[in-house]
Design an enzyme around this catalytic site. Structure first.
Site, PDB file in Angstrom:
ATOM      1  N   CYS A  66      84.792  26.207   1.721  1.00 36.60           N
ATOM      2  CA  CYS A  66      85.064  25.581   3.026  1.00 36.60           C
ATOM      3  C   CYS A  66      83.859  24.845   3.586  1.00 36.60           C
ATOM      4  CB  CYS A  66      85.534  26.649   4.022  1.00 36.60           C
ATOM      5  SG  CYS A  66      87.039  27.482   3.513  1.00 36.60           S
ATOM      6  N   CYS A  88      92.925  33.773   6.020  1.00 41.30           N
ATOM      7  CA  CYS A  88      91.787  34.069   5.142  1.00 41.30           C
ATOM      8  C   CYS A  88      90.557  34.417   5.970  1.00 41.30           C
ATOM      9  CB  CYS A  88      91.515  32.871   4.242  1.00 41.30           C
ATOM     10  SG  CYS A  88      90.229  33.142   2.996  1.00 41.30           S
ATOM     11  N   CYS A  89      90.287  33.622   7.024  1.00 48.44           N
ATOM     12  CA  CYS A  89      89.160  33.901   7.903  1.00 48.44           C
ATOM     13  C   CYS A  89      89.306  35.266   8.577  1.00 48.44           C
ATOM     14  CB  CYS A  89      89.028  32.812   8.970  1.00 48.44           C
ATOM     15  SG  CYS A  89      88.372  31.239   8.378  1.00 48.44           S
ATOM     16  N   CYS A 133      81.574  29.745   4.035  1.00 51.49           N
ATOM     17  CA  CYS A 133      82.051  30.084   2.703  1.00 51.49           C
ATOM     18  C   CYS A 133      81.995  28.837   1.811  1.00 51.49           C
ATOM     19  CB  CYS A 133      83.479  30.613   2.772  1.00 51.49           C
ATOM     20  SG  CYS A 133      83.636  32.222   3.584  1.00 51.49           S
ATOM     21  N   CYS A 174      86.412  29.450  12.998  1.00 46.39           N
ATOM     22  CA  CYS A 174      87.066  30.484  12.198  1.00 46.39           C
ATOM     23  C   CYS A 174      87.691  31.565  13.064  1.00 46.39           C
ATOM     24  CB  CYS A 174      86.068  31.121  11.238  1.00 46.39           C
ATOM     25  SG  CYS A 174      84.707  31.985  12.060  1.00 46.39           S
TER      26      CYS A 174
END
EC number: 1.8.4.10
Length: 264
Positions: free
Chosen positions: A207, A123-124, A204, A232
């Site tokens: 997170c 995702c990162c 985010c 990340c």
């Protein structure tokens, strides 16, 4: 109680640190042009933007970019307009590839980051790493808000780090949290109001959480992972230094509560 009232306590060497940071930014603008600032819109990066202005930089000598992951807090995104209102910079905003982000959510779900370290890093990569490559293309230097005090993984950060294609300049490596907030107070620098709600490090929304007394600066980031995992990828060396290993176990999903719902 505001973050300023809590933390604005300069170190004895603050004046020397400030002078060094300004000199470093001026040198970087000359020696590493084209120069850009990678701004997360956190308190450190708001300080760097102000330092760039104090150093006489503008869009002709440097740029500023933000990675809008599509999952940032509204309070974070609002700072882009405040920067452009106050400083002689237009902020360049980079977004993830919409198709890649949508495909990831469709395949893995909107809470994939909680399922495994591998999915969180994927995702990162989609939301940060790939846009970062575009943002840094053609740049010879980039400014970041890294500080040695932030975490054990950042304790050895240097003010200039030569990378294969560009230099990474970290003007605040020796600044303390007290220095940061003292400078913000002195110059009435705009900052994310989430800092007043005990969010020292803001990424985010799913997170990021607030921290409690005694927790370190980055404990609110990816809090369900072990300590070695909390990067990340933006500030991990190419050789894998500080690259996190898969933790033995994650907290059950029932105990993980995102700060707020964010649409991908």
């Amino acid at each position: 109680m505001s973050a300023i009232s809590l933390y604005a306590k300069p170190s004895p060497e603050f004046a020397q640190k400030l002078a060094h940071s300004l000199a470093l930014i001026k040198t970087a603008a000359t020696e590493y042009s084209p120069l850009t600032q990678a701004s997360s819109l956190g308190c450190e990066d708001m300080v760097i933007t102000h330092l760039m202005h104090e150093a006489g930089l503008d869009n002709a000598s440097a740029s500023i970019f933000v990675l809008d992951t599509g999952m940032l807090h509204l309070e974070t995104v609002a700072l882009i307009g405040r920067i452009e209102e106050r400083y002689p910079f237009k902020v360049d905003v980079y977004h993830p590839d919409a198709d890649a982000a949508s495909a990831f959510v469709e395949e893995n779900g909107s809470q994939a980051m909680y399922k495994s370290l591998a999915l969180r890093k994927q995702c990162c990569h989609i939301r940060k790493m790939e846009p970062l490559e575009r943002a840094l293309a053609g740049k010879k230097g980039w400014l970041t808000g890294l500080r040695r005090e932030q975490s054990a993984a950042r304790a050895e950060v240097h003010d200039i780090e030569q990378q294969p294609e560009r230099a990474k300049i970290n003007p605040l490596v020796e600044w303390t949290q007290g220095d940061i907030w003292h400078y913000i107070a002195l110059n009435e620098i705009p900052y994310n109001p989430l800092h007043d709600q005990f969010f020292p490090s803001i990424g985010c929304a799913p997170c990021t959480r607030a921290v409690t007394l005694g927790e370190d600066f980055r404990s609110g980031r990816w809090w369900w992972e072990n300590e070695s995992a909390k990067e990340c990828g933006l500030h991990v060396a190419a050789d894998g230094t500080h690259e996190a290993q898969e933790p033995a176990a994650f907290e059950p999903l029932s105990s993980i509560i995102p700060i707020r719902e964010i649409q991908a």
